[in-house]
Design an enzyme around this catalytic site. Structure first.
Site, PDB file in Angstrom:
ATOM      1  N   ASP A 177      15.265   5.255  29.598  1.00 49.36           N
ATOM      2  CA  ASP A 177      14.466   4.090  29.949  1.00 49.36           C
ATOM      3  C   ASP A 177      13.662   4.570  31.156  1.00 49.36           C
ATOM      4  OD1 ASP A 177      13.383   1.854  31.154  1.00 49.36           O
ATOM      5  OD2 ASP A 177      14.939   0.553  30.375  1.00 49.36           O
ATOM      6  N   HIS A 178      12.374   4.833  30.940  1.00 56.69           N
ATOM      7  CA  HIS A 178      11.642   5.534  32.000  1.00 56.69           C
ATOM      8  C   HIS A 178      11.557   4.716  33.290  1.00 56.69           C
ATOM      9  CE1 HIS A 178       8.273   3.314  30.199  1.00 56.69           C
ATOM     10  NE2 HIS A 178       7.780   3.330  31.409  1.00 56.69           N
ATOM     11  N   HIS A 240      13.722  -2.734  30.103  1.00 58.67           N
ATOM     12  CA  HIS A 240      13.268  -2.491  31.468  1.00 58.67           C
ATOM     13  C   HIS A 240      13.697  -3.585  32.444  1.00 58.67           C
ATOM     14  CE1 HIS A 240      11.059   0.567  29.524  1.00 58.67           C
ATOM     15  NE2 HIS A 240      10.031  -0.160  29.157  1.00 58.67           N
TER      16      HIS A 240
END
Ligand code: NAD
Length: 484
Positions: A177-178, A240
């Site tokens: 999950d960047h 996110h």
């Protein structure tokens, strides 16, 4: 500047989908930056593996072009670029067949760190995992990196976990999950657990409520067919925003270790209460002066997919009982801004005569743009005329505070890839976390489907539908302004 680059071991990194959009836009430019900063040990190699029938030279040309387009100023360092391109190799491969696998098996070494980045559609994860074993390429120490979306509901996420765990142990699987690779997101933990100031106040005695906003100005044009099947809840909230919520709300882990941190995040997700339908607002952007409507961008004139969600949720535990968490995210909003805001409670009593205004401490942590924090404090208004109080921000923009070091405040992907090589899973989602997040999200989406919910229209370039404002107004609160 003292170099703080932490060395990693020599590696072979295979990027399945190495010719795709993500590889060209993010992964390879990020790897080039790490190479330039001296973090790629001698002898390390990056092997693109995709369907295109090109050779290694053709691949180097493709990646040189990608770095020129997406690599920023650093792309002009032609010596470094040439040296970086020399570390690249390519194999044309078919994830669903046997073509190319023998070639790949020959190229990947078993005596260096092996990482396989699955930058392909999730429907191919199982094929890749299986062939990496049937062709005897993967070892018990290999690592695999998988991209979002990790499922579209609990069942599909479970199925993906099951496919991957047939071939790899959990400590080999890195679910990206960047958002977790962003500097400020990690700073959330540093702020909370590295300062004496905040943690004693971080609970329902002192915190009135918390807001998390991830506002984007982009439309869905160009990726409408993907997005229209997903929507903001699946595309942003389940992953996110949920990760941000976990980091802000979790208990202090006993140490900064992968499982200690992830255990605490999991407890937050499990303590999330179901969201009442009247505590959630779905929106879809309408046409505005500078762009078409969502339906136009998504090329689906009858779409009821949401491009905006705002919701209020509660975490049922000792620390957070009674403290609302307001989450909001949307496309085509007024400004691009991601921010977490902790609004502290009012003082119980003021000693200053005539001070009728409400003064509150507000800590806001900006993820983008201008990564940084500010803390609103109350001081005396300067000048004569008695004790009049005003609120001022103590502002710290990291780029200003850190000067040249702020260069290091770069893209999340490169940091996360280096963590994979180091074998550090702290900033990656564990399988049980992802499933727990879907377990909370599914009933919300199923409720919309059962009610044939129609999203509220909002003007492109605004802050979302009016109902999202009302969600807080009803509670006597208001959203922080969305400022770019
Ligand atoms: P893309 O369509 O641009 O590229 C897909 C890649 O997969 C290509 O290299 C293609 O050759 C390869 N491929 C397809 N079928 C194959 C097969 N049978 N055998 C071998 N290789 C095959 O996709 P993308 O945008 O780069 O996305 C890749 C993954 O990353 C997807 O899961 C996507 O959801 C995810 N993702 C992408 C982005 C982004 O910004 N592009 C962001 C987050 C997540």
């Amino acid at each position: 500047m003292v170099s703080r680059v932490i060395p990693v071991e020599t590696f072979d990194l295979v990027i399945f989908g190495g010719t795709g959009d993500l590889a060209r836009r993010k992964i390879l430019p990020g790897l080039f930056r790490r190479f330039r900063s001296g973090q790629t040990p001698e002898g390390s190699r990056i092997i693109g593996a995709a369907r295109s029938e090109i050779d290694s030279d053709g691949y180097r040309v493709m990646i040189a072009e990608a770095i020129a387009e997406f690599g920023g100023d650093e792309a002009s360092d032609s010596d470094s670029l040439a040296a970086f391109l020399a570390t690249l190799d390519y194999v044309a491969i078919d994830a669903k067949g046997d073509g190319g696998w023998a070639d790949l098996a020959q190229k990947v070494r078993s005596d260096v760190v092996q990482a396989f980045y699955f930058s392909v559609a999730p429907s191919l994860f199982g094929d890749l995992a299986e062939r990496l074993h049937s062709h005897k390429i993967a070892t018990p120490d290999s690592r695999i990196v998988v991209e979002k979306p990790f499922g579209r509901d609990l069942d599909t996420a479970r199925a993906l976990n099951a496919v991957l765990s047939t071939h790899f142990n959990e400590d080999q699987i890195y679910r990206i999950d960047h958002y977790l690779g962003k500097e400020t997101v990690q700073n959330l933990m540093a702020v909370r657990f590295g300062n004496v100031l905040f943690e004693p106040l971080w609970n329902n005695h002192y915190v009135d409520h918390i807001q998390i906003t991830v506002a984007e100005t982009v439309s869905v044009a160009g990726r409408g067919s993907y997005y229209d099947k997903s929507g903001a809840m699946r595309d942003m909230v389940q992953n996110h925003l949920m990760q941000l919520l976990c980091l802000i709300a979790m208990e202090p882990p006993s140490r900064f270790g992968a499982d200690e941190v992830r255990d605490e995040k999991l407890k937050v997700i499990r303590a999330l209460q179901p969201v009442a339908p009247h505590h959630i607002v779905r929106g879809q952007y309408d046409a505005g002066p500078d762009g078409p409507s969502y339906r136009n961008d998504a090329e689906n004139p009858r779409s009821f997919t949401e491009s905006f969600v705002a919701l209020k949720c509660h975490i049922a535990n000792w620390r957070w009982a009674g403290v609302p968490f307001y989450l909001r995210t949307g496309k085509r909003m007024k400004a691009r801004s991601s921010e977490i805001t902790v609004v502290f409670k009012d003082l119980g009593h003021t000693i200053f005569e005539g001070d009728t205004a409400r003064h509150r401490n507000i800590l806001s942590i900006r993820l983008q743009p201008n990564e940084g924090m500010d803390l609103q404090v109350t001081i005396k208004e300067p000048g004569p005329g008695g004790m009049r109080l005003i609120d001022v921000p103590l502002d710290m923009t990291f780029a200003d505070a850190l000067g040249a070091d702020a260069e290091e405040v770069t893209d999340a992907y490169e940091r996360l890839i280096m963590d994979v090589i180091r074998g550090n899973q702290t900033l990656f989602m564990r399988g049980d976390e992802v499933e727990a997040a879907w377990r909370w999200t599914d009933p919300i989406i199923q409720g919309w489907e059962a009610r044939n919910d129609v999203p509220k229209l909002y003007d492109a370039g605004s802050t979302g539908p009016e109902d999202a404002m009302m969600l807080l107004h009803r509670d006597g609160r208001k959203w922080r302004e969305v400022k770019g």
